[in-house]
Design a protein around this motif. Structure first.
Motif, PDB file in Angstrom:
ATOM      1  N   THR A 268       0.967  -1.079  -0.108  1.00  0.00           N
ATOM      2  CA  THR A 268      -0.512  -0.287  -0.094  1.00  0.00           C
ATOM      3  C   THR A 268       1.377   0.897   0.113  1.00  0.00           C
ATOM      4  OG1 THR A 268      -0.105   0.718   2.621  1.00  0.00           O
ATOM      5  CG2 THR A 268      -2.332  -1.344   0.926  1.00  0.00           C
ATOM      6  N   SER A 269       0.137   2.383  -0.606  1.00  0.00           N
ATOM      7  CA  SER A 269       0.205   3.825  -0.084  1.00  0.00           C
ATOM      8  C   SER A 269       0.911   4.095   1.172  1.00  0.00           C
ATOM      9  CB  SER A 269       0.603   4.445  -1.926  1.00  0.00           C
ATOM     10  OG  SER A 269      -1.038   4.817  -1.537  1.00  0.00           O
ATOM     11  N   ALA A 270      -0.100   4.060   1.598  1.00  0.00           N
ATOM     12  CA  ALA A 270      -0.547   3.890   2.982  1.00  0.00           C
ATOM     13  C   ALA A 270      -0.138   3.023   3.870  1.00  0.00           C
ATOM     14  CB  ALA A 270      -1.713   5.199   3.071  1.00  0.00           C
ATOM     15  N   PRO A 271      -0.722   3.677   5.348  1.00  0.00           N
ATOM     16  CA  PRO A 271      -1.245   2.457   6.094  1.00  0.00           C
ATOM     17  C   PRO A 271      -2.789   1.837   5.621  1.00  0.00           C
ATOM     18  CG  PRO A 271      -0.205   4.411   7.731  1.00  0.00           C
ATOM     19  CD  PRO A 271      -0.487   4.961   5.625  1.00  0.00           C
ATOM     20  N   PHE A 272      -2.177   0.554   6.319  1.00  0.00           N
ATOM     21  CA  PHE A 272      -4.020  -0.093   5.655  1.00  0.00           C
ATOM     22  C   PHE A 272      -4.776   0.542   6.013  1.00  0.00           C
ATOM     23  CE2 PHE A 272      -6.741  -3.392   4.523  1.00  0.00           C
ATOM     24  CZ  PHE A 272      -6.476  -4.245   3.661  1.00  0.00           C
ATOM     25  N   SER A 273      -5.620   0.707   6.974  1.00  0.00           N
ATOM     26  CA  SER A 273      -6.171   0.831   8.085  1.00  0.00           C
ATOM     27  C   SER A 273      -6.750   2.958   6.621  1.00  0.00           C
ATOM     28  CB  SER A 273      -6.231   1.487   9.230  1.00  0.00           C
ATOM     29  OG  SER A 273      -5.396   2.433   9.502  1.00  0.00           O
ATOM     30  N   ASP A 274      -5.858   3.424   6.221  1.00  0.00           N
ATOM     31  CA  ASP A 274      -6.397   4.615   5.639  1.00  0.00           C
ATOM     32  C   ASP A 274      -5.931   4.822   4.288  1.00  0.00           C
ATOM     33  OD1 ASP A 274      -5.850   6.337   8.294  1.00  0.00           O
ATOM     34  OD2 ASP A 274      -3.065   6.413   7.710  1.00  0.00           O
ATOM     35  N   ALA A 275      -5.435   3.431   3.630  1.00  0.00           N
ATOM     36  CA  ALA A 275      -6.014   3.316   2.407  1.00  0.00           C
ATOM     37  C   ALA A 275      -7.116   2.872   1.995  1.00  0.00           C
ATOM     38  CB  ALA A 275      -4.598   2.611   1.435  1.00  0.00           C
ATOM     39  N   LEU A 276      -7.535   2.209   2.510  1.00  0.00           N
ATOM     40  CA  LEU A 276      -8.904   1.370   2.661  1.00  0.00           C
ATOM     41  C   LEU A 276      -9.454   1.067   4.094  1.00  0.00           C
ATOM     42  CD1 LEU A 276     -10.124  -0.837   0.011  1.00  0.00           C
ATOM     43  CD2 LEU A 276      -8.945  -2.274   0.684  1.00  0.00           C
ATOM     44  N   SER A 277     -11.383   1.799   3.310  1.00  0.00           N
ATOM     45  CA  SER A 277     -11.782   1.656   5.089  1.00  0.00           C
ATOM     46  C   SER A 277     -12.366  -0.309   4.921  1.00  0.00           C
ATOM     47  CB  SER A 277     -13.293   1.453   4.413  1.00  0.00           C
ATOM     48  OG  SER A 277     -13.914   1.198   3.303  1.00  0.00           O
ATOM     49  N   ASP A 278     -13.107  -0.828   5.820  1.00  0.00           N
ATOM     50  CA  ASP A 278     -13.167  -1.900   6.037  1.00  0.00           C
ATOM     51  C   ASP A 278     -14.169  -2.426   5.585  1.00  0.00           C
ATOM     52  OD1 ASP A 278     -12.645  -3.980   8.594  1.00  0.00           O
ATOM     53  OD2 ASP A 278     -14.991  -3.416   8.742  1.00  0.00           O
ATOM     54  N   THR A 279     -15.489  -1.232   5.101  1.00  0.00           N
ATOM     55  CA  THR A 279     -16.403  -1.917   4.206  1.00  0.00           C
ATOM     56  C   THR A 279     -15.730  -2.752   2.508  1.00  0.00           C
ATOM     57  OG1 THR A 279     -17.584  -0.515   5.001  1.00  0.00           O
ATOM     58  CG2 THR A 279     -18.280  -1.317   3.133  1.00  0.00           C
ATOM     59  N   GLU A 280     -14.901  -2.001   2.114  1.00  0.00           N
ATOM     60  CA  GLU A 280     -13.652  -2.332   1.168  1.00  0.00           C
ATOM     61  C   GLU A 280     -13.470  -3.058   1.389  1.00  0.00           C
ATOM     62  OE1 GLU A 280     -14.124   0.915  -2.109  1.00  0.00           O
ATOM     63  OE2 GLU A 280     -15.689  -1.343  -0.832  1.00  0.00           O
ATOM     64  N   ASP A 281     -12.399  -3.537   2.595  1.00  0.00           N
ATOM     65  CA  ASP A 281     -11.845  -4.237   2.325  1.00  0.00           C
ATOM     66  C   ASP A 281     -12.919  -6.172   2.498  1.00  0.00           C
ATOM     67  OD1 ASP A 281      -9.983  -6.100   3.094  1.00  0.00           O
ATOM     68  OD2 ASP A 281      -9.738  -5.589   5.353  1.00  0.00           O
ATOM     69  N   LEU A 282     -13.959  -5.729   2.747  1.00  0.00           N
ATOM     70  CA  LEU A 282     -14.737  -6.797   2.485  1.00  0.00           C
ATOM     71  C   LEU A 282     -15.527  -7.031   1.597  1.00  0.00           C
ATOM     72  CD1 LEU A 282     -16.228  -8.723   4.362  1.00  0.00           C
ATOM     73  CD2 LEU A 282     -17.856  -6.878   5.043  1.00  0.00           C
ATOM     74  N   ARG A 283     -15.650  -6.061   0.882  1.00  0.00           N
ATOM     75  CA  ARG A 283     -16.296  -5.867  -0.408  1.00  0.00           C
ATOM     76  C   ARG A 283     -15.490  -6.354  -1.472  1.00  0.00           C
ATOM     77  NH1 ARG A 283     -18.506  -0.582  -2.842  1.00  0.00           N
ATOM     78  NH2 ARG A 283     -20.129  -1.323  -0.973  1.00  0.00           N
ATOM     79  N   HIS A 284     -14.068  -6.343  -1.689  1.00  0.00           N
ATOM     80  CA  HIS A 284     -13.076  -6.719  -2.528  1.00  0.00           C
ATOM     81  C   HIS A 284     -11.807  -8.168  -2.119  1.00  0.00           C
ATOM     82  CE1 HIS A 284     -14.331  -2.774  -5.113  1.00  0.00           C
ATOM     83  NE2 HIS A 284     -13.958  -2.953  -4.133  1.00  0.00           N
ATOM     84  N   LYS A 285     -12.405  -8.226  -0.495  1.00  0.00           N
ATOM     85  CA  LYS A 285     -11.533  -9.622  -0.618  1.00  0.00           C
ATOM     86  C   LYS A 285     -10.233  -9.284  -0.402  1.00  0.00           C
ATOM     87  CE  LYS A 285     -15.084 -11.656   0.898  1.00  0.00           C
ATOM     88  NZ  LYS A 285     -15.877 -11.275   0.642  1.00  0.00           N
ATOM     89  N   VAL A 286      -9.182  -8.199   0.581  1.00  0.00           N
ATOM     90  CA  VAL A 286      -7.829  -7.333  -0.031  1.00  0.00           C
ATOM     91  C   VAL A 286      -7.285  -7.932   1.307  1.00  0.00           C
ATOM     92  CG1 VAL A 286      -6.484  -5.451  -0.341  1.00  0.00           C
ATOM     93  CG2 VAL A 286      -8.723  -4.882  -1.469  1.00  0.00           C
ATOM     94  N   SER A 287      -7.251  -7.771   1.684  1.00  0.00           N
ATOM     95  CA  SER A 287      -6.455  -7.823   3.518  1.00  0.00           C
ATOM     96  C   SER A 287      -5.413  -9.512   3.168  1.00  0.00           C
ATOM     97  CB  SER A 287      -7.062  -7.252   4.288  1.00  0.00           C
ATOM     98  OG  SER A 287      -8.236  -8.233   5.325  1.00  0.00           O
ATOM     99  N   ILE A 288      -5.120  -9.494   3.857  1.00  0.00           N
ATOM    100  CA  ILE A 288      -4.300 -11.060   3.999  1.00  0.00           C
ATOM    101  C   ILE A 288      -5.687 -12.043   4.958  1.00  0.00           C
ATOM    102  CG2 ILE A 288      -3.037 -13.063   4.757  1.00  0.00           C
ATOM    103  CD1 ILE A 288      -1.191 -10.993   4.850  1.00  0.00           C
ATOM    104  N   GLN A 289      -6.778 -11.652   5.927  1.00  0.00           N
ATOM    105  CA  GLN A 289      -7.365 -12.673   6.341  1.00  0.00           C
ATOM    106  C   GLN A 289      -8.318 -12.487   5.301  1.00  0.00           C
ATOM    107  OE1 GLN A 289      -8.738 -11.076  10.007  1.00  0.00           O
ATOM    108  NE2 GLN A 289      -9.837 -12.497  10.738  1.00  0.00           N
ATOM    109  N   ARG A 290      -9.204 -11.551   4.910  1.00  0.00           N
ATOM    110  CA  ARG A 290     -10.122 -11.924   4.411  1.00  0.00           C
ATOM    111  C   ARG A 290      -9.817 -12.383   2.929  1.00  0.00           C
ATOM    112  NH1 ARG A 290     -12.227  -6.407   6.600  1.00  0.00           N
ATOM    113  NH2 ARG A 290     -14.216  -6.877   7.952  1.00  0.00           N
ATOM    114  N   ALA A 291      -8.744 -12.705   2.468  1.00  0.00           N
ATOM    115  CA  ALA A 291      -8.348 -13.593   1.604  1.00  0.00           C
ATOM    116  C   ALA A 291      -8.691 -14.763   1.453  1.00  0.00           C
ATOM    117  CB  ALA A 291      -6.995 -13.089   0.450  1.00  0.00           C
ATOM    118  N   ILE A 292      -8.234 -15.516   2.544  1.00  0.00           N
ATOM    119  CA  ILE A 292      -8.458 -17.014   3.703  1.00  0.00           C
ATOM    120  C   ILE A 292      -9.988 -16.654   3.628  1.00  0.00           C
ATOM    121  CG2 ILE A 292      -7.906 -18.446   5.201  1.00  0.00           C
ATOM    122  CD1 ILE A 292      -5.118 -16.604   5.258  1.00  0.00           C
TER     123      ILE A 292
END
Length: 260
Positions: free
Chosen positions: A112-136
């Protein structure tokens, strides 16, 4: 005739706005480049570094003060994984509980270009399955504390370099040019490695781009891999012969050195 024309105009009038209005062009989108889109696994392969770079194409000036951020992910082929818990009983370690993880990427890197929580909201992370935990993906686990098994899988693969999160590792120049380098370990499995680039503002995804990196065995590695799958008996005999020749060669070398 005039009555027919009047009828047709009245019938199609509600549809005219939809026909005349075209969807707006995307304000910002990714123009991507890769240092290589193929990785060859040879007998001496010890890993590879993929340089991912690109630019942001804009159709019009952006009327917002929210900074642009970039999130890059590279995901290897997914596979089911059985995670087991070991406990010491009567002086020996034995398997106790286990959880079947439905789908876990064999390799997963996030930059990421910024801290993960700043670059991507939790809602968008859930939608796109970006974080490691949500990729599993682990569903239907009935063992108490099943989440701990997923965390253990993540921890093991992070220690081996298969899962990485590199925050602020994407260089973003003038809110237009970006680049990052992701390290791929030596023992990769073959397959298509999905690469995704997300452009975000205020944690919301405004554009995404996807491409694929091909990872394949070549040369001797490809020959031995195919032989082990297609002719396992011949592969076993060949492995035995090679082991015997190696042992004989080592013994002959030590004998020669001792006689000097």
């Amino acid at each position: 005739m005039r009555a027919l024309l009047t009828f047709l105009l009245l019938a199609t009038a509600p549809l005219l706005p939809a026909l005349l209005v075209t969807p707006p062009a995307q304000a910002e989108e990714v123009v991507l480049g890769l240092s290589q889109d193929r990785v060859a696994i040879t007998a001496t392969f010890d890993g590879s570094e993929i340089l991912i770079f690109g630019a942001v194409k804009r159709e019009a000036p952006i009327a917002t003060d929210a900074p642009l951020e970039v999130v890059v992910t590279v995901s290897g082929p997914s596979e089911p994984v059985m995670v087991r818990r070991k406990e010491r009983e009567f002086g020996i370690w034995v398997n106790t509980d286990s959880v079947a993880v439905d789908s876990a990427p064999s390799f997963y890197a996030v930059a990421t270009s910024a801290p993960f929580s700043d670059a991507l909201s939790d809602t968008e992370d859930l939608r796109h399955k970006v974080s490691i935990q949500r990729a599993i993906r682990s569903v239907g686990a009935t063992v108490e504390g099943a989440q701990a098994f997923t965390e253990a899988l993540m921890r093991i693969r992070e220690d081996r370099g298969f899962y990485t999160l590199q925050e602020e590792a994407v260089a973003l120049d003038e809110q237009t040019l970006f680049r990052t380098a992701l390290r791929m370990p030596a023992d990769l499995i073959e397959g298509e490695y999905e690469t995704r680039i997300f452009l975000t503002r205020a944690g919301r995804v405004i554009s995404r781009y996807e491409t694929v990196i091909e990872v394949n065995k070549v040369g001797l590695e490809r020959f031995l891999f195919n032989l082990s799958r297609e002719q396992p008996a011949i592969y076993g005999v060949l492995a035995l012969v090679i082991a015997m020749l190696s042992g004989w060669g080592a013994a002959a070398l030590f004998q020669m050195l001792r006689d000097r």
